[in-house]
Scaffold this active site. Structure first.
Site, PDB file in Angstrom:
ATOM      1  N   HIS A 170      38.166 -37.444  62.042  1.00 51.97           N
ATOM      2  CA  HIS A 170      39.344 -36.796  62.622  1.00 51.97           C
ATOM      3  C   HIS A 170      40.619 -37.239  61.902  1.00 51.97           C
ATOM      4  O   HIS A 170      40.615 -38.231  61.173  1.00 51.97           O
ATOM      5  CB  HIS A 170      39.489 -37.186  64.102  1.00 51.97           C
ATOM      6  CG  HIS A 170      38.522 -36.489  64.999  1.00 51.97           C
ATOM      7  ND1 HIS A 170      38.881 -35.430  65.780  1.00 51.97           N
ATOM      8  CD2 HIS A 170      37.201 -36.695  65.228  1.00 51.97           C
ATOM      9  CE1 HIS A 170      37.830 -35.007  66.464  1.00 51.97           C
ATOM     10  NE2 HIS A 170      36.789 -35.761  66.153  1.00 51.97           N
ATOM     11  N   HIS A 211      36.917 -30.661  65.406  1.00 49.27           N
ATOM     12  CA  HIS A 211      37.575 -29.353  65.580  1.00 49.27           C
ATOM     13  C   HIS A 211      36.901 -28.265  64.723  1.00 49.27           C
ATOM     14  O   HIS A 211      35.754 -28.422  64.338  1.00 49.27           O
ATOM     15  CB  HIS A 211      39.064 -29.467  65.300  1.00 49.27           C
ATOM     16  CG  HIS A 211      39.711 -30.601  66.054  1.00 49.27           C
ATOM     17  ND1 HIS A 211      40.048 -30.513  67.382  1.00 49.27           N
ATOM     18  CD2 HIS A 211      40.008 -31.866  65.676  1.00 49.27           C
ATOM     19  CE1 HIS A 211      40.561 -31.669  67.796  1.00 49.27           C
ATOM     20  NE2 HIS A 211      40.543 -32.516  66.777  1.00 49.27           N
ATOM     21  N   GLU A 266      44.256 -29.968  60.819  1.00 50.56           N
ATOM     22  CA  GLU A 266      43.332 -31.097  60.885  1.00 50.56           C
ATOM     23  C   GLU A 266      41.896 -30.681  60.602  1.00 50.56           C
ATOM     24  O   GLU A 266      41.160 -31.392  59.929  1.00 50.56           O
ATOM     25  CB  GLU A 266      43.424 -31.754  62.278  1.00 50.56           C
ATOM     26  CG  GLU A 266      42.592 -33.016  62.394  1.00 50.56           C
ATOM     27  CD  GLU A 266      42.341 -33.454  63.842  1.00 50.56           C
ATOM     28  OE1 GLU A 266      43.089 -33.037  64.735  1.00 50.56           O
ATOM     29  OE2 GLU A 266      41.389 -34.212  64.047  1.00 50.56           O
ATOM     30  N   GLU A 326      39.865 -41.981  62.915  1.00 46.83           N
ATOM     31  CA  GLU A 326      41.121 -41.236  62.789  1.00 46.83           C
ATOM     32  C   GLU A 326      41.726 -41.707  61.470  1.00 46.83           C
ATOM     33  O   GLU A 326      42.294 -42.801  61.389  1.00 46.83           O
ATOM     34  CB  GLU A 326      42.047 -41.537  63.967  1.00 46.83           C
ATOM     35  CG  GLU A 326      41.599 -40.914  65.284  1.00 46.83           C
ATOM     36  CD  GLU A 326      41.844 -39.408  65.377  1.00 46.83           C
ATOM     37  OE1 GLU A 326      42.477 -38.843  64.451  1.00 46.83           O
ATOM     38  OE2 GLU A 326      41.411 -38.800  66.367  1.00 46.83           O
TER      39      GLU A 326
END
Lengths: 749, 164
Positions: free
Chosen positions: A642, A574, A589, A709
């Site tokens: 992430h 992102h 995030e 993640e």
């Protein structure tokens, strides 16, 4: 004795007079050092408007070595980077290496301590100083980035900020479209900096925002700057590039009666319409910027006047209005270059004999014309506009076909000048057109689907390259077969015109070339087979869906294929306007990802690895850009960082993804496994395991790739953890360890 | 006696009318059982829930029901509130399902969060034998991604791994 006393008295008197004439007073400034208020930690005095700081405290602050030579009343400071600064009591000069700069007071002795002029001295050590006189605040900070130059790119479509090291930066939102503000953290302009930006239309301002330790570059234009705030800025090795939309540079009516429009960049397809009373032709060009220019319009029988304006800013559209003398229409002629378009008066014509055969739409025309072709999606259609045309008897309104490529062809009068042919396609396909001279005029053939334009073999001392060129982008698959060694290329979405193609003579490693049509799982494929004399591995050097396929074959075994390289790509997910998931308490995030990615990169560098970050600041980059960057590098690993999320606050734990469709699926799984293992051991959150999923960045990267993640930002407990630097450090250590373990395994193999 | 016969006759006619009426309603609005895939609360798996869906425009109505969310309180909704399905169109074995912008804008993000949403839609639609692949579009357009991990250029097939 008396003489001695006298001397003393005189000295005291002089000293007193000196003191009276130059009052020393404690400074009441606030002093900020690298953004921290240190007013209470250091002693400063004010004299003759000069701010002086206690020399010993100053030396400690900047980590310099101080030497006081009482005999010659000289103070010598040696900085950690070897800077040498000398000051002498009573002299206003500050000697910096071989140069001297003048201050108001020079070195001052006050109550037995030496005080030095802060402004003059600190700059010698590479710091910047900024006074905020009204509020009596002084800011001292060390810039980490030096801006060497700001200049226009050669084509004038982008501004390049050339720096010694890429800094954190951001584009500040403004409501003024004539202005762009670029903020760069802890930066200064180089001494030899020159402004190569300001010109008739643009004005550059460099503002040092000392209290936030950043530099602000403000670019103002007379006109709104068509700059894309998201994605308009990109990083290159040593520069930040602000890309602008191209500007119109020339518009002229030429000697051979054509309207020519030029720009300093690609011109998009214009939209043309005609208005009456008075008759005008309106040409709207999207994404093109206005520029003041002289219009060259000699007297002619078609056009009376030309006007150019920036018709719209959102989206940016340039409008050219031609005032016409008669009822003529001008039509665009095929382009030779992307930065130039030309129109010429169209002749009246009758089109006839419209038919479809074997992937070809065909019609005849009494006069020469230039069909305007374009594709539309959903449903897939090919549109063909014919200007200044009338339909003949065999130019039907509708032809039902239901063929493999084309379902139906419809024709209609689109407007007063235009006949439109619409072919309903089974799917989006490439096309091309050509003209043939026939007895009654001209014949136009519009061919659907891509074709091969050439197949060639290129030999270099160590490698043999196979190049397959097509008229449009195709999907393809390359396989290697043995006994004998063969490279097989299956191409989808192309017409097999290889029979009409001159295939190259087999040479070098290539023993034979064959082509065939082939059906696989209901898909029609064209298969090219290259039979090899010997095989030492191969590498496909092109992207999926390309117009040019390149296969790279080493001639000898010992010339190993170019190694996968040694760069590790760390990808912080992102960024910019895409915050990723957001926690209940507002943690974004993108910030966590970046923080962890930076820490991982730092650790890997310390371990002697080469690292490239897909982003090192808060900016948006698309998935495609991330993959393109990684694939353009000699990279051996791609790790995406992430934080996870779901629509409740109880999901928790760590998981790592890899893709079976990655070109290095097994290695991808290995690195995913190692990351998951290290995370479970060091970070100790719930172990959700490794998972196979075709996430974009792990699927399309052509090196082993995994996506971590870390934890669930949607879980309030894990959100708190994700925001903590100690936690981020732990995660970075785990990822670093996993990567190093992977590299060791690789060596062992 | 004559009166009583008359009453019986009326009663029989009424019952017949009622049956015919019910039958017609059923004809116009036949219900079929569809599987809707919802998420386990740990965002690890999808679990099918059976629901009666109107047969007319079956695919669209099935997705509409999916958007409503689960009846089983132990399962989680897979699509954000405010999402509207615009259409489901079938081309060969490929179904294209189009949603409004809310699917991207209101999405909670995360790789798991994104997978759950995509495959609850894909698995729900691929239960029908006419559908093998599903493509997701937003306001009629193909977007690069839903939540920053999965590419939406591709179409998806039934995902067995994610089903509990």
């Amino acid at each position: 004795m008396a003489a001695r006393h006298k001397l003393l008295v005189v000295t005291i008197i002089i000293f007193c007079l000196f003191s009276l004439s130059q009052p020393v007073q404690a400074a009441d400034n606030k002093l900020y050092f690298n953004g921290k208020d240190i007013s209470d930690e250091v002693e400063t005095i004010q004299q003759e408007g000069e701010l002086l700081i206690k020399a010993r405290q100053f030396a400690k602050l900047i980590n310099a070595e101080l030497k006081w030579q009482p005999a010659i009343k000289t103070l010598r400071l040696t900085g950690s980077n070897g800077e040498v600064v000398k000051l002498m009591v009573g002299s206003p000069y500050i000697q910096i290496r071989k140069n001297a700069i003048k201050s108001k007071t020079g070195l001052v002795l006050n109550e037995g301590h030496t005080f030095l002029p802060l402004a003059g001295v600190i700059e010698a050590f590479g710091y910047l100083i900024e006074f905020n006189r009204e509020e009596k605040e002084v800011y001292v900070f060390k810039p980490e980035t030096v801006i060497k130059e700001i200049c226009w790119s050669e084509d004038g479509n982008s501004l390049e900020v050339i720096v010694d090291e890429l800094p954190p930066y951001r584009i500040v939102k403004t409501d003024n479209p004539n202005k762009i503000i670029l903020e760069i953290d802890k930066a200064r302009v180089a001494n030899e900096f020159t402004d190569n930006v300001s010109n008739n239309n643009f004005y550059l301002q460099v503002k040092n925002i000392a209290d936030s330790a950043l530099l602000r570059l403000i670019i103002t234009s007379k006109y709104p700057i068509p700059f894309n705030r998201d994605g308009g800025i990109s990083e290159e090795e040593d520069r930040l590039v602000l890309s602008f939309l191209p500007q119109i540079t020339n518009i002229a009516w030429t000697k051979n009666d054509m309207l020519m429009i030029e720009a300093n960049g690609n011109i998009n397809k214009p939209e043309v319409l005609y208005l009456e009373d008075p008759r005008r032709m309106v040409i709207d060009i999207p994404s093109l910027m206005f520029n003041e220019l002289d219009i060259n319009l000699p007297d002619n029988e078609w056009v009376k006047d030309i006007r150019v304006s920036q018709f719209k800013y959102d989206p940016v559209t340039l409008r050219i209005v031609l005032e016409m003398k008669n009822n003529d229409i001008l039509q665009e002629i095929p382009r030779e270059a992307g930065d130039m378009i030309a129109f010429k008066p169209a002749k009246e014509t009758v089109v006839d004999n419209l038919q479809y055969k074997n992937g070809q739409i065909r019609f005849d025309s009494t006069a020469e014309l230039v069909p305007d072709l374009f594709l539309l999606e959903d449903p897939a259609r090919l549109v063909i506009n014919l200007f200044n045309a009338e339909r003949g008897a065999s130019f039907l309104e509708e032809i039902e076909l239901d063929k493999q490529l084309v379902r139906k062809i419809r024709t209609a009068r689109f407007d007063e000048q235009t006949i439109r042919i619409v072919a309903d396609l089974a799917e989006m396909t490439g096309y091309g057109w050509r003209e043939e001279k026939i007895e009654q005029g001209y014949r136009y053939l519009i061919e659907l689907k891509n074709k091969f334009s050439a197949i060639n073999l290129v030999e270099s001392p160590d490698y043999q390259d196979i190049n397959i060129l097509l008229t449009g982008g195709v999907d393809y698959e390359i396989k290697k077969f043995s006994y004998p060694h063969r490279i097989v290329v299956d191409i989808e979405g192309a017409v097999d015109n290889t029979e009409n193609l001159v295939l190259p003579e087999p040479k070098g490693l290539i023993q034979d070339i064959r082509t065939s049509r082939y059906e696989l799982e209901g898909k029609e494929l064209v298969r090219l087979v290259f039979e090899l004399k010997e095989f030492n591995g191969y590498e496909v050097k092109t992207d999926p869906a390309t117009k040019k396929i390149n296969i790279h074959l080493p001639k000898e075994e010992k010339i190993a294929l170019p190694k996968q390289g040694d760069i590790i790509v760390i990808d912080a997910g992102h960024g910019g306007f895409d915050p990723g998931a957001i926690g209940q308490n507002g943690l974004e995030e993108k910030d966590v990802n970046l923080e962890v990615a930076l820490r991982v990169a730092q650790k890997l560098k310390e371990a002697g690895q080469k690292v490239v970050l897909t982003r090192s600041s808060d900016k948006f980059i698309s998935l495609k850009q991330r993959v393109r960057l990684a694939n353009s590098l000699p990279a051996k690993l791609f790790i995406s960082i992430h934080a996870n999320s779901f629509n409740n606050n109880i999901s928790s734990g760590t998981e790592t993804y890899y893709s079976d469709t990655n070109t290095n699926a097994a290695a991808s799984k290995k690195i995913a496994q190692l990351i998951q293992e290290e995370m479970t051991e060091k970070v100790k959150l719930a172990d959700r395991g490794i998972k196979e999923e075709s996430f974009y960045v792990v699927k399309y990267t052509r090196m082993p790739a995994a996506l971590l993640e870390i934890a669930f930002i949607s879980n309030p407990h894990e959100e708190v953890l994700l925001g903590q630097s100690t936690f981020q450090e732990k995660v970075a250590a785990a990822v670093n360890e996993a990567i190093l373990r992977y590299l060791q395994l690789e060596v062992a193999e | 006696m004559k009166n009583r016969k008359y009453v019986y006759l009326l009663l029989i006619i009424a019952v017949i009318l009622l049956l015919v009426g019910l039958y017609q309603i059923r004809q116009n609005n036949q219900l079929v059982e569809s599987k809707l895939y919802f998420a386990t609360p740990d965002a690890m798996y999808l679990v099918p829930e059976n629901r009666l869906v109107e047969k007319d425009q079956l695919y669209l109505n099935t997705i509409k029901e999916l958007l409503v969310g689960p009846e089983n309180s132990e399962l989680r909704k897979t699509v954000p509130d405010g999402v509207v399905v615009n259409s489901v169109s079938l081309d060969g074995k490929l179904a294209t399902v189009d949603f409004n912008e809310a699917l991207i804008e209101k999405h909670w993000g995360g790789s798991s969060g994104e997978l759950i949403t995509i495959f609850s839609i894909v698995n729900t639609l691929t239960q029908f034998s006419e559908i093998e692949e599903v493509k997701i579009t937003i306001a009629g357009e193909t977007r690069e991604t839903l939540a920053g991990h999965m590419g939406l250029d591709d179409s998806f097939e039934f995902n067995q791994e994610i089903v509990k």
